[in-house]
Scaffold this motif. Structure first.
Motif, PDB file in Angstrom:
ATOM      1  N   GLU A 126       0.839  -1.199   0.000  1.00 34.08           N
ATOM      2  CA  GLU A 126       0.000   0.000   0.000  1.00 34.08           C
ATOM      3  C   GLU A 126       0.879   1.256   0.000  1.00 34.08           C
ATOM      4  OE1 GLU A 126      -3.002   1.815   3.197  1.00 34.08           O
ATOM      5  OE2 GLU A 126      -3.467  -0.258   2.632  1.00 34.08           O
ATOM      6  N   LEU A 127       1.909   1.272   0.832  1.00 36.27           N
ATOM      7  CA  LEU A 127       2.837   2.392   0.887  1.00 36.27           C
ATOM      8  C   LEU A 127       3.516   2.585  -0.462  1.00 36.27           C
ATOM      9  CD1 LEU A 127       4.618   4.534   2.386  1.00 36.27           C
ATOM     10  CD2 LEU A 127       6.178   2.645   2.863  1.00 36.27           C
ATOM     11  N   LEU A 128       4.042   1.503  -1.030  1.00 36.68           N
ATOM     12  CA  LEU A 128       4.733   1.609  -2.315  1.00 36.68           C
ATOM     13  C   LEU A 128       3.794   2.080  -3.415  1.00 36.68           C
ATOM     14  CD1 LEU A 128       6.981  -1.578  -2.144  1.00 36.68           C
ATOM     15  CD2 LEU A 128       7.716   0.798  -1.966  1.00 36.68           C
ATOM     16  N   GLY A 129       2.549   1.642  -3.380  1.00 36.60           N
ATOM     17  CA  GLY A 129       1.562   2.085  -4.357  1.00 36.60           C
ATOM     18  C   GLY A 129       1.305   3.579  -4.274  1.00 36.60           C
ATOM     19  N   ARG A 130       1.167   4.104  -3.050  1.00 36.97           N
ATOM     20  CA  ARG A 130       0.968   5.549  -2.866  1.00 36.97           C
ATOM     21  C   ARG A 130       2.173   6.326  -3.379  1.00 36.97           C
ATOM     22  NH1 ARG A 130      -0.802   4.195   2.399  1.00 36.97           N
ATOM     23  NH2 ARG A 130       1.161   4.946   3.249  1.00 36.97           N
ATOM     24  N   LEU A 131       3.360   5.847  -3.033  1.00 33.82           N
ATOM     25  CA  LEU A 131       4.575   6.539  -3.468  1.00 33.82           C
ATOM     26  C   LEU A 131       4.725   6.477  -4.987  1.00 33.82           C
ATOM     27  CD1 LEU A 131       7.102   5.453  -0.692  1.00 33.82           C
ATOM     28  CD2 LEU A 131       5.773   7.555  -0.850  1.00 33.82           C
ATOM     29  N   GLN A 132       4.355   5.354  -5.574  1.00 38.37           N
ATOM     30  CA  GLN A 132       4.421   5.206  -7.024  1.00 38.37           C
ATOM     31  C   GLN A 132       3.493   6.213  -7.710  1.00 38.37           C
ATOM     32  OE1 GLN A 132       2.930   1.486  -8.549  1.00 38.37           O
ATOM     33  NE2 GLN A 132       4.062   1.688 -10.449  1.00 38.37           N
ATOM     34  N   GLN A 133       2.285   6.353  -7.199  1.00 39.74           N
ATOM     35  CA  GLN A 133       1.329   7.301  -7.777  1.00 39.74           C
ATOM     36  C   GLN A 133       1.828   8.737  -7.672  1.00 39.74           C
ATOM     37  OE1 GLN A 133      -2.299   6.390  -5.644  1.00 39.74           O
ATOM     38  NE2 GLN A 133      -3.164   5.441  -7.484  1.00 39.74           N
ATOM     39  N   ARG A 134       2.389   9.099  -6.526  1.00 36.08           N
ATOM     40  CA  ARG A 134       2.811  10.490  -6.296  1.00 36.08           C
ATOM     41  C   ARG A 134       4.097  10.852  -7.043  1.00 36.08           C
ATOM     42  NH1 ARG A 134      -0.008  14.454  -4.326  1.00 36.08           N
ATOM     43  NH2 ARG A 134       1.641  15.169  -2.975  1.00 36.08           N
ATOM     44  N   THR A 135       5.014   9.877  -7.215  1.00 28.72           N
ATOM     45  CA  THR A 135       6.312  10.196  -7.798  1.00 28.72           C
ATOM     46  C   THR A 135       6.439   9.805  -9.267  1.00 28.72           C
ATOM     47  OG1 THR A 135       7.305   8.071  -7.183  1.00 28.72           O
ATOM     48  CG2 THR A 135       7.445   9.870  -5.562  1.00 28.72           C
ATOM     49  N   GLY A 136       5.636   8.857  -9.725  1.00 23.99           N
ATOM     50  CA  GLY A 136       5.759   8.369 -11.095  1.00 23.99           C
ATOM     51  C   GLY A 136       6.864   7.339 -11.264  1.00 23.99           C
ATOM     52  N   GLU A 137       7.526   6.989 -10.173  1.00 23.36           N
ATOM     53  CA  GLU A 137       8.583   5.962 -10.206  1.00 23.36           C
ATOM     54  C   GLU A 137       7.949   4.574 -10.133  1.00 23.36           C
ATOM     55  OE1 GLU A 137      11.914   6.410 -10.305  1.00 23.36           O
ATOM     56  OE2 GLU A 137      11.985   8.575 -10.029  1.00 23.36           O
ATOM     57  N   THR A 138       8.709   3.545 -10.493  1.00 23.71           N
ATOM     58  CA  THR A 138       8.215   2.181 -10.346  1.00 23.71           C
ATOM     59  C   THR A 138       8.333   1.762  -8.883  1.00 23.71           C
ATOM     60  OG1 THR A 138      10.368   1.135 -10.709  1.00 23.71           O
ATOM     61  CG2 THR A 138       9.007   1.573 -12.673  1.00 23.71           C
ATOM     62  N   LYS A 139       7.540   0.763  -8.501  1.00 22.26           N
ATOM     63  CA  LYS A 139       7.614   0.269  -7.123  1.00 22.26           C
ATOM     64  C   LYS A 139       9.011  -0.252  -6.811  1.00 22.26           C
ATOM     65  CE  LYS A 139       2.793  -0.968  -6.303  1.00 22.26           C
ATOM     66  NZ  LYS A 139       1.867  -2.051  -5.969  1.00 22.26           N
ATOM     67  N   GLU A 140       9.621  -0.919  -7.772  1.00 23.65           N
ATOM     68  CA  GLU A 140      10.958  -1.473  -7.537  1.00 23.65           C
ATOM     69  C   GLU A 140      12.000  -0.365  -7.355  1.00 23.65           C
ATOM     70  OE1 GLU A 140      12.040  -4.495  -6.661  1.00 23.65           O
ATOM     71  OE2 GLU A 140       9.880  -4.848  -6.588  1.00 23.65           O
ATOM     72  N   ALA A 141      11.884   0.718  -8.124  1.00 25.25           N
ATOM     73  CA  ALA A 141      12.826   1.834  -7.969  1.00 25.25           C
ATOM     74  C   ALA A 141      12.674   2.460  -6.587  1.00 25.25           C
ATOM     75  CB  ALA A 141      12.587   2.882  -9.059  1.00 25.25           C
ATOM     76  N   ILE A 142      11.432   2.606  -6.130  1.00 27.37           N
ATOM     77  CA  ILE A 142      11.181   3.168  -4.803  1.00 27.37           C
ATOM     78  C   ILE A 142      11.711   2.231  -3.729  1.00 27.37           C
ATOM     79  CG2 ILE A 142       9.387   3.863  -3.171  1.00 27.37           C
ATOM     80  CD1 ILE A 142       7.728   4.666  -5.713  1.00 27.37           C
ATOM     81  N   ARG A 143      11.444   0.937  -3.882  1.00 30.27           N
ATOM     82  CA  ARG A 143      11.934  -0.064  -2.929  1.00 30.27           C
ATOM     83  C   ARG A 143      13.455  -0.003  -2.836  1.00 30.27           C
ATOM     84  NH1 ARG A 143      10.485  -4.631  -0.528  1.00 30.27           N
ATOM     85  NH2 ARG A 143       8.433  -4.722  -1.462  1.00 30.27           N
ATOM     86  N   ARG A 144      14.132   0.043  -3.975  1.00 33.19           N
ATOM     87  CA  ARG A 144      15.608   0.087  -3.979  1.00 33.19           C
ATOM     88  C   ARG A 144      16.110   1.345  -3.262  1.00 33.19           C
ATOM     89  NH1 ARG A 144      15.109  -1.837  -9.174  1.00 33.19           N
ATOM     90  NH2 ARG A 144      15.312   0.260 -10.029  1.00 33.19           N
ATOM     91  N   TYR A 145      15.470   2.475  -3.538  1.00 34.85           N
ATOM     92  CA  TYR A 145      15.898   3.722  -2.891  1.00 34.85           C
ATOM     93  C   TYR A 145      15.737   3.634  -1.372  1.00 34.85           C
ATOM     94  CZ  TYR A 145      16.432   8.556  -1.605  1.00 34.85           C
ATOM     95  OH  TYR A 145      16.863   9.703  -1.000  1.00 34.85           O
ATOM     96  N   ILE A 146      14.583   3.146  -0.927  1.00 35.99           N
ATOM     97  CA  ILE A 146      14.330   3.031   0.517  1.00 35.99           C
ATOM     98  C   ILE A 146      15.358   2.114   1.159  1.00 35.99           C
ATOM     99  CG2 ILE A 146      12.728   2.074   2.244  1.00 35.99           C
ATOM    100  CD1 ILE A 146      10.439   3.137   0.451  1.00 35.99           C
ATOM    101  N   GLU A 147      15.694   1.017   0.494  1.00 37.03           N
ATOM    102  CA  GLU A 147      16.629   0.069   1.085  1.00 37.03           C
ATOM    103  C   GLU A 147      18.062   0.592   1.055  1.00 37.03           C
ATOM    104  OE1 GLU A 147      15.780  -3.655  -0.868  1.00 37.03           O
ATOM    105  OE2 GLU A 147      13.930  -3.910   0.303  1.00 37.03           O
ATOM    106  N   GLU A 148      18.360   1.541   0.146  1.00 41.58           N
ATOM    107  CA  GLU A 148      19.709   2.099   0.056  1.00 41.58           C
ATOM    108  C   GLU A 148      19.978   3.180   1.096  1.00 41.58           C
ATOM    109  OE1 GLU A 148      20.139   3.598  -3.890  1.00 41.58           O
ATOM    110  OE2 GLU A 148      20.278   1.607  -4.776  1.00 41.58           O
ATOM    111  N   VAL A 149      18.945   3.959   1.454  1.00 43.07           N
ATOM    112  CA  VAL A 149      19.171   5.101   2.356  1.00 43.07           C
ATOM    113  C   VAL A 149      19.261   4.699   3.799  1.00 43.07           C
ATOM    114  CG1 VAL A 149      18.227   6.842   0.853  1.00 43.07           C
ATOM    115  CG2 VAL A 149      16.730   5.729   2.504  1.00 43.07           C
TER     116      VAL A 149
END
Length: 61
Positions: A38-61
């Motif tokens: 659900e979180l990744l879906g919201r972030l995907q909608q707001r940023t236009g990024e893919t869920k995997e790109a968002i997941r990778r960023y979160i895991e990197e920071v």
């Protein structure tokens, strides 16, 4: 889907996400255990990024 691997606290991660994606609000970043999709879906909608790109960023920071 596996759980998000978050380094440090969620508050620190939220701050870094807000720095990268200024359009995110606190409501966009509400995180509840077991609702990672659900979180990744919201972030995907707001940023236009893919869920995997968002997941990778979160895991990197």
């Amino acid at each position: 889907m596996t759980k998000l691997k978050i380094k440090g606290t969620w508050n620190e991660t939220k701050g870094k996400l807000k720095q990268k994606y200024a359009e995110l609000t606190d409501n966009d970043l509400l995180f509840e255990e077991g609702k990672e999709d659900e979180l990744l879906g919201r972030l995907q909608q707001r940023t236009g990024e893919t869920k995997e790109a968002i997941r990778r960023y979160i895991e990197e920071v």
